[in-house]
Motif scaffolding. Structure first.
Motif, PDB file in Angstrom:
ATOM      1  N   ASP A   1       0.921   4.135  -2.940  1.00  0.00           N
ATOM      2  CA  ASP A   1       0.538   5.300  -2.813  1.00  0.00           C
ATOM      3  C   ASP A   1       1.881   6.150  -3.379  1.00  0.00           C
ATOM      4  O   ASP A   1       1.556   7.466  -3.858  1.00  0.00           O
TER       5      ASP A   1
ATOM      6  N   TYR B   1      -7.626   1.432  -3.684  1.00  0.00           N
ATOM      7  CA  TYR B   1      -7.107   2.594  -3.428  1.00  0.00           C
ATOM      8  C   TYR B   1      -6.626   3.086  -4.709  1.00  0.00           C
ATOM      9  O   TYR B   1      -6.413   4.413  -4.717  1.00  0.00           O
TER      10      TYR B   1
ATOM     11  N   GLN C   1       0.745  -1.057  -0.057  1.00  0.00           N
ATOM     12  CA  GLN C   1       0.039   0.094   0.068  1.00  0.00           C
ATOM     13  C   GLN C   1       0.844   1.352  -0.020  1.00  0.00           C
ATOM     14  O   GLN C   1       0.736   2.181  -0.630  1.00  0.00           O
TER      15      GLN C   1
END
Length: 636
Positions: free
Chosen positions: A239, A282, A235
């Motif tokens: 990002d 995401y 993650q």
């Protein structure tokens, strides 16, 4: 001094030093100093001896350590390749003896990767691997420092050297050291070495080119066990990539092409969909915030729009699956619901791209339609008008594809069924109830007025007449007939319209301009007031206030025939010029109702009798007959 003489003296000194048991003895220190000096000997045999024996004394004499280390570094830069290779090995030996020099020695070895001799490079790499085994965290930190660009500006030559060295370090980490790092130093997700390597590489990504980023992500990071399925490290990596893409989007939107952003979007897709190290929700959120809002404009080429549509639909395919794993970094159910709703809200921007796509992939469109149906069933979502229009166009495209045989019938029928389920139901048309037109005739009573609010209609035997009412009064009366709330005007109010000051309420509470109130001696009432009272004296209830239009339509009302005066003259007619019809034949039970709902009991029902009859009315007629007649004449 000849080479053999120097070499013999050195060997003799070394034999005496080795025989001395005291490590800090003077003879050992003398031998150590001799080795440091001969590191600059013109003879290779002496230099090789220095490289072999210097590590025996470096730990015992801290005050000479710096000189000894510099002597080793000089050997690594010697003109003789054999001496250089021996010096590379000596660096590893020094680090083993005195580990406080590991960081500095590792940095020197990294610089030595720039050697043009392949054999020397292999020796340097083996020396670096030995340092990794000695202290993996420190050595990996040194390697990452060489990858991260410096903040200070460099000249062209320094920048070129820095870029070349970075590529050499990345090649070493992704090839020679990769196995050792994975098997020995980063096998534990919580190991310090793994944390140093990952943190250093993630820090370098925002400052590197796409070529270097590709090596770091695909060849190094994703090989580490910490980048497991839907992991926190994955993650974090995603990002960083999408933030980099966000920076590139600003320039690409100005240029009208996603040339620079394309790579980062593909890399994020690789992480989310192929490797699944980060949850695709995401990445979908990033597209919803920063990409799809601009897809409907002219900031993208058709190829870019199709690429975004495919990427968006593929993310929706897997983003909402319930496949949680223990310890996985997953969005909450509330976040998923928001993303699904936002995915539906983005369809008005995406469906035009699909409609204009020649080589349509109907499976991707089906994914979006299923999500829309979910939102309708679970969230009570209703397709807005622009969405309804697009869905109908997609349905038509599916029908055309079915006719042309471009796809299988089952898939097209399923898509059409989905669209029909999404579209809101067609509301049944209900024509408006016709309204009763308001009559402009003064003889028509509005049927909307309740009968209970009106006095009873007189018998049909009474002749119906009309009053000639001015247009202004007729308009006001028409509003009252149509149900518009208006003031109920009594006869005193009518007299106020003829020029008397004050409102009706004020006049009812205040004395009359002349005389006292009704019922007292000397009261002077207006003609219309006396007409309205129907001959009732003091103590008798007044009749109800009936609008002018109603009085005109009620049978038994009065009609005044006004003579036409010659042009230029203004004659006031006498009382004999008025026509009175049917007023004397009415019984008391047919007279207008009083204000309290009862009928007046007056016996005098004709106009002349009410004007010239009992008491106050006669006296009032004598004193103000002409004036009242004139006022009534002008009013009519």
């Amino acid at each position: 001094m000849e080479e053999s003489t120097q070499l013999n003296e050195l060997r003799d000194l070394l034999r005496r030093a080795e025989r001395t048991p005291v490590k800090t003895a003077a003879v050992r220190k003398d031998a150590f100093k001799k080795l440091i000096d001969l590191a600059h000997s013109p003879y290779s045999s002496c230099k090789l001896t220095v490289a072999e024996k210097i590590t025996l004394f470096i730990k015992d004499f801290p005050d000479l350590e710096d000189d000894a280390i510099n002597a080793v570094y000089d050997l690594c830069e010697d003109q003789d390749p054999t001496v250089r290779i021996r010096g590379y090995r000596t660096i590893s030996a020094v680090s083993k003896v005195q580990q406080k020099w590991i960081k500095r020695n590792a940095d020197v070895l990294v610089q030595l990767l720039q050697s043009d001799d392949a054999n020397e490079v292999d020796v340097v790499k083996r020396a670096l691997t030995e340092h990794l085994d000695l202290d993996p965290a420190t050595t990996l930190g040194v390697l990452c420092d060489q990858i991260i660009p410096v903040g200070d500006p460099l000249d062209e030559e320094e920048q070129a050297i820095r870029d070349r060295l970075r590529s050499l370090v990345l090649a070493y980490l992704s090839d020679d050291a990769k196995r050792g790092i994975i098997e020995r130093h980063a096998s534990n997700r919580q190991s310090p070495a793994e944390d140093v390597l990952v943190s250093g590489l993630l820090k370098a990504i925002p400052k590197l080119s796409s070529t270097d980023i590709d090596i770091i992500v695909r060849d190094i990071l994703l090989s580490l066990p910490t980048f497991s399925r839907h992991s926190s490290r994955g993650q974090e990596l995603l990002d960083i990539i999408v933030r980099r893409a966000q920076v590139m989007l600003k320039d690409d939107f100005v240029a009208g092409s996603l040339a620079h952003t394309w790579y980062y979007l593909e890399l994020a897709t690789f992480l989310s969909l192929e490797k699944q190290v980060a949850h695709p929700a995401y990445f979908l959120r990033f597209l919803q915030l920063y990409v799809t809002p601009h897809i409907s404009g002219n900031r993208m080429t058709p190829e870019d729009k199709i690429f975004i549509f495919k990427l968006y639909a593929n993310l929706v395919t897997v983003a909402f699956e319930k496949n949680a794993e223990p310890g996985a970094d997953l969005p909450s159910n509330a976040e998923i619901d928001v993303l699904r709703t936002n995915a539906v809200e983005g369809c008005p921007a995406l469906l035009p791209v699909f409609i204009g796509w020649k080589q349509k992939q109907w499976g991707l469109c089906k994914v979006l339609l299923k999500n829309c149906l979910w939102c309708k069933n679970d969230k009570s979502w209703t397709a807005p008008p622009n969405m309804v229009k697009l869905l109908k166009e997609v349905e038509q495209e599916a029908a055309n594809a079915l006719k042309q045989g471009e796809t299988d019938r089952v898939s097209m029928e399923e898509i059409q069924k989905l669209i029909r389920s999404i579209l809101p139901p067609v509301e049944t048309y209900r024509p408006a109830q016709p309204r009763l037109a308001a009559s402009t005739s003064t003889t028509t009573i509005d049927t909307k007025i309740s009968k209970a609010s009106l006095p009873p209609r007189p018998p049909p035997s009474i002749q119906s007449t009309q009053l000639n009412i001015s247009p202004r009064r007729g308009d006001r009366q028409a509003k009252q007939d149509q149900g518009t709330p208006t003031r109920t005007r009594s006869q005193p109010a009518l007299s106020a319209s003829l020029g008397r000051p004050g409102t009706p309420s004020q006049r009812s509470a205040s004395p009359l301009r002349r005389g006292k109130q009704n019922g007292e001696g000397g009261s002077r009432l207006s003609l219309l007031s006396r007409i309205d009272s129907s001959g009732a004296g003091p103590g008798r209830p007044p009749p109800p206030a009936i609008p002018a239009k109603r009085r005109a339509e009620t049978e038994g009302s009065l009609t005044f025939k006004r003579p036409t005066p010659p042009r230029g003259q203004r004659d006031i007619p006498s009382s004999g010029e008025w026509s009175i019809k049917g007023a004397a034949s009415k019984q008391s039970d047919r007279s207008p109702r009083g204000r309290n709902g009862s009928f007046s009991s007056s016996k005098s029902s004709s106009l002349l009798e009410r004007l010239n009859g009992d008491g106050d009315y006669a006296e009032a007629g004598e004193r103000r007959g002409k004036k009242r007649t004139k006022n009534l004449y002008h009013m009519l």
